[in-house]
Design a protein around this motif. Sequence first.
Motif, PDB file in Angstrom:
ATOM      1  N   ILE A 299      -5.975   4.389  -5.814  1.00 14.43           N
ATOM      2  CA  ILE A 299      -5.981   2.974  -6.205  1.00 14.43           C
ATOM      3  C   ILE A 299      -4.560   2.426  -6.266  1.00 14.43           C
ATOM      4  O   ILE A 299      -4.270   1.329  -5.772  1.00 14.43           O
ATOM      5  N   VAL A 300      -3.643   3.196  -6.857  1.00 15.27           N
ATOM      6  CA  VAL A 300      -2.259   2.736  -7.007  1.00 15.27           C
ATOM      7  C   VAL A 300      -1.601   2.513  -5.654  1.00 15.27           C
ATOM      8  O   VAL A 300      -0.965   1.473  -5.420  1.00 15.27           O
ATOM      9  N   THR A 301      -1.721   3.480  -4.744  1.00 12.85           N
ATOM     10  CA  THR A 301      -1.044   3.338  -3.455  1.00 12.85           C
ATOM     11  C   THR A 301      -1.632   2.196  -2.633  1.00 12.85           C
ATOM     12  O   THR A 301      -0.927   1.575  -1.835  1.00 12.85           O
ATOM     13  N   ALA A 302      -2.914   1.907  -2.829  1.00 10.37           N
ATOM     14  CA  ALA A 302      -3.525   0.804  -2.095  1.00 10.37           C
ATOM     15  C   ALA A 302      -3.225  -0.547  -2.740  1.00 10.37           C
ATOM     16  O   ALA A 302      -3.041  -1.555  -2.041  1.00 10.37           O
ATOM     17  N   VAL A 303      -3.150  -0.569  -4.079  1.00 12.03           N
ATOM     18  CA  VAL A 303      -3.074  -1.841  -4.797  1.00 12.03           C
ATOM     19  C   VAL A 303      -1.645  -2.253  -5.147  1.00 12.03           C
ATOM     20  O   VAL A 303      -1.311  -3.441  -5.108  1.00 12.03           O
ATOM     21  N   SER A 304      -0.775  -1.280  -5.494  1.00  7.73           N
ATOM     22  CA  SER A 304       0.574  -1.641  -5.963  1.00  7.73           C
ATOM     23  C   SER A 304       1.341  -2.533  -4.983  1.00  7.73           C
ATOM     24  O   SER A 304       1.899  -3.557  -5.390  1.00  7.73           O
ATOM     25  N   PRO A 305       1.426  -2.184  -3.683  1.00  7.51           N
ATOM     26  CA  PRO A 305       2.173  -3.077  -2.771  1.00  7.51           C
ATOM     27  C   PRO A 305       1.597  -4.494  -2.733  1.00  7.51           C
ATOM     28  O   PRO A 305       2.358  -5.475  -2.648  1.00  7.51           O
TER      29      PRO A 305
ATOM     30  N   MET B 261       4.954  13.161  -0.163  1.00 14.34           N
ATOM     31  CA  MET B 261       4.584  11.868  -0.741  1.00 14.34           C
ATOM     32  C   MET B 261       5.749  10.887  -0.716  1.00 14.34           C
ATOM     33  O   MET B 261       5.601   9.714  -0.363  1.00 14.34           O
ATOM     34  N   THR B 262       6.938  11.369  -1.100  1.00 12.78           N
ATOM     35  CA  THR B 262       8.104  10.491  -1.146  1.00 12.78           C
ATOM     36  C   THR B 262       8.594  10.145   0.249  1.00 12.78           C
ATOM     37  O   THR B 262       9.015   9.016   0.519  1.00 12.78           O
ATOM     38  N   SER B 263       8.530  11.104   1.170  1.00 11.88           N
ATOM     39  CA  SER B 263       9.002  10.866   2.531  1.00 11.88           C
ATOM     40  C   SER B 263       8.073   9.953   3.319  1.00 11.88           C
ATOM     41  O   SER B 263       8.501   9.336   4.301  1.00 11.88           O
ATOM     42  N   ALA B 264       6.814   9.852   2.890  1.00 11.28           N
ATOM     43  CA  ALA B 264       5.841   9.063   3.649  1.00 11.28           C
ATOM     44  C   ALA B 264       6.265   7.605   3.775  1.00 11.28           C
ATOM     45  O   ALA B 264       6.098   6.994   4.842  1.00 11.28           O
TER      46      ALA B 264
ATOM     47  N   PRO C 194       5.199   0.125   8.366  1.00  9.74           N
ATOM     48  CA  PRO C 194       5.209   0.382   6.918  1.00  9.74           C
ATOM     49  C   PRO C 194       3.912   0.011   6.231  1.00  9.74           C
ATOM     50  O   PRO C 194       3.582   0.561   5.175  1.00  9.74           O
ATOM     51  N   GLU C 195       3.138  -0.907   6.809  1.00  8.51           N
ATOM     52  CA  GLU C 195       1.886  -1.319   6.178  1.00  8.51           C
ATOM     53  C   GLU C 195       0.853  -0.193   6.154  1.00  8.51           C
ATOM     54  O   GLU C 195      -0.096  -0.213   5.354  1.00  8.51           O
ATOM     55  N   LEU C 196       1.027   0.827   7.013  1.00  8.89           N
ATOM     56  CA  LEU C 196       0.070   1.933   7.057  1.00  8.89           C
ATOM     57  C   LEU C 196       0.117   2.808   5.808  1.00  8.89           C
ATOM     58  O   LEU C 196      -0.838   3.537   5.527  1.00  8.89           O
ATOM     59  N   LEU C 197       1.228   2.747   5.061  1.00  5.84           N
ATOM     60  CA  LEU C 197       1.339   3.562   3.846  1.00  5.84           C
ATOM     61  C   LEU C 197       0.215   3.235   2.875  1.00  5.84           C
ATOM     62  O   LEU C 197      -0.253   4.105   2.133  1.00  5.84           O
ATOM     63  N   ALA C 198      -0.222   1.969   2.860  1.00  7.28           N
ATOM     64  CA  ALA C 198      -1.260   1.530   1.924  1.00  7.28           C
ATOM     65  C   ALA C 198      -2.603   2.187   2.198  1.00  7.28           C
ATOM     66  O   ALA C 198      -3.492   2.172   1.336  1.00  7.28           O
ATOM     67  N   THR C 199      -2.783   2.786   3.380  1.00  6.74           N
ATOM     68  CA  THR C 199      -4.026   3.517   3.671  1.00  6.74           C
ATOM     69  C   THR C 199      -3.782   5.008   3.901  1.00  6.74           C
ATOM     70  O   THR C 199      -4.688   5.815   3.698  1.00  6.74           O
TER      71      THR C 199
ATOM     72  N   PHE D 261       6.732   5.396  -4.972  1.00  9.24           N
ATOM     73  CA  PHE D 261       7.456   4.141  -4.802  1.00  9.24           C
ATOM     74  C   PHE D 261       8.804   4.046  -5.513  1.00  9.24           C
ATOM     75  O   PHE D 261       9.600   3.168  -5.194  1.00  9.24           O
ATOM     76  N   LEU D 262       9.070   4.918  -6.495  1.00 10.46           N
ATOM     77  CA  LEU D 262      10.259   4.695  -7.312  1.00 10.46           C
ATOM     78  C   LEU D 262      11.556   4.842  -6.524  1.00 10.46           C
ATOM     79  O   LEU D 262      12.476   4.030  -6.673  1.00 10.46           O
ATOM     80  N   LEU D 263      11.658   5.863  -5.663  1.00 10.69           N
ATOM     81  CA  LEU D 263      12.897   6.061  -4.915  1.00 10.69           C
ATOM     82  C   LEU D 263      13.162   4.882  -3.972  1.00 10.69           C
ATOM     83  O   LEU D 263      14.279   4.364  -3.921  1.00 10.69           O
TER      84      LEU D 263
END
Length: 445
Positions: free
Chosen positions: A161-167, A248-251, A262-267, A31-33
């Motif tokens: 957990i982070v990729t699902a919860v952070s957004p 990971m960054t390009s996803a 973009p919502e698919l990134l969370a899964t 997420f940082l970039l």
Amino acid sequence: MKHPALTQREIVGYGLGDMGFNFYWTNISTFLLIFYTDVFGITAAAAATMLFVVKIFNAFTDPMIGAFADRTQTRWGKFRPYLLFVPLPLAVLGVLTYTTPDLGPTGKLVWAYVTYLLLMTVYTAVNLPYSALSGVITGDARERNAINASRFVCGFTGGMIVTAVSPRLVEWLGGGDPAMGWTLTMVFWGVAAWLIFGITFSTTQERVQPVQQPATVRQDLADLRSNKPWILLFLLALIIMVSITLRMTSAAYYFKYVVNRPELLATFVPAYLLAAAAGTALTPFLARFIDKRKLMIGLMLISTVLSAAFLFVDASQIWLMYALQIALGLALGPKSPLNFSMLADAADFNEWRNGRRATGMTFAASSFAQKLGTAVAVGVIGAIFTALGYVPNAAQSADSQAGIVWLMSVIPALFTLMAAVLMIFYTLDNPTMARIQSDLAARKT
């Protein structure tokens, strides 16, 4: 003298530490970039350059931190004290890095450089001793495979957990203000990581002691330069990290601008991490029947084919994206525990060959390579985006979309192919390590 078998409590306690680290690492790598370009408000070129410069600088601080950890003497051991005292400043810096100050373009860039540089330096001051700890908890090869498998199962779980919860946390805590949302989200992850590091500290102990204390730092570096297995593992970690970071960054860009979902990134990323955790859990079983070197070569070749196949996936074939992503997770999951188990073997090889053991410096290879690999990957992404005319929060050109797809497929596939070729030259197979362990045990007895 052989120590008693490790308890499940210690295996799990050590593994939990990597979950805490992924509360930072996954946020940074995923997420940082896009935070810097779409929320913080600096250009993709400036953000990529900043990430590259800081990673390169930090990469060269890792050997110094490793040397300092090797020479630490406390009643808690060499490496465990860092899990006790450093997590609090790490949490503070995590919050500051994801804070958006009311400054002009130059001021924001300076803020980004300073906070990110300090964050990654302090992160290494905890992560590197934690990694080295796996080399002194036990000298048994199977137990090393077990604790490193536990580590990466927990690490992948933390990343999932982070990729699902952070957004969701950003949206909920920010109330529509993503800048405030990210700041408060990092407060949450910082507190959670601090608690987990306390558990790891309290459940582990250091058992493997060197025959003699480390010599000078110059001698440590000279030993590593002549340690061929260590050099190969350094290059392996570097190449694999480039490949993983590219995907990971390009996803985030792929689902936002190519798939338009973009919502698919969370899964999508958690699907990979869950599969990787399953692959990691299988590592002790696989390593029991397949030599680590041969296993690593096979996994890298499989990953090459799966990653390259992504080039032929249409933007509407969501199911195929997930199928390939899950297969990649299963194939790449074992590489991390194998790599760290091999680093412990390289430390044993160094002690067996010249009587000196510098575990922290040896494991600095992984941290150094991870940061250097991430810097290379981010530099590649930034260069491609700049060349193809990437514009934040706007419809992308056909060339820009094609570049994003290549960053998800062919380019990372080339790096995993390089990793497979590299491991052909690795010499510390199972029979060799059995002989080295037997000789070291005889010396200490």
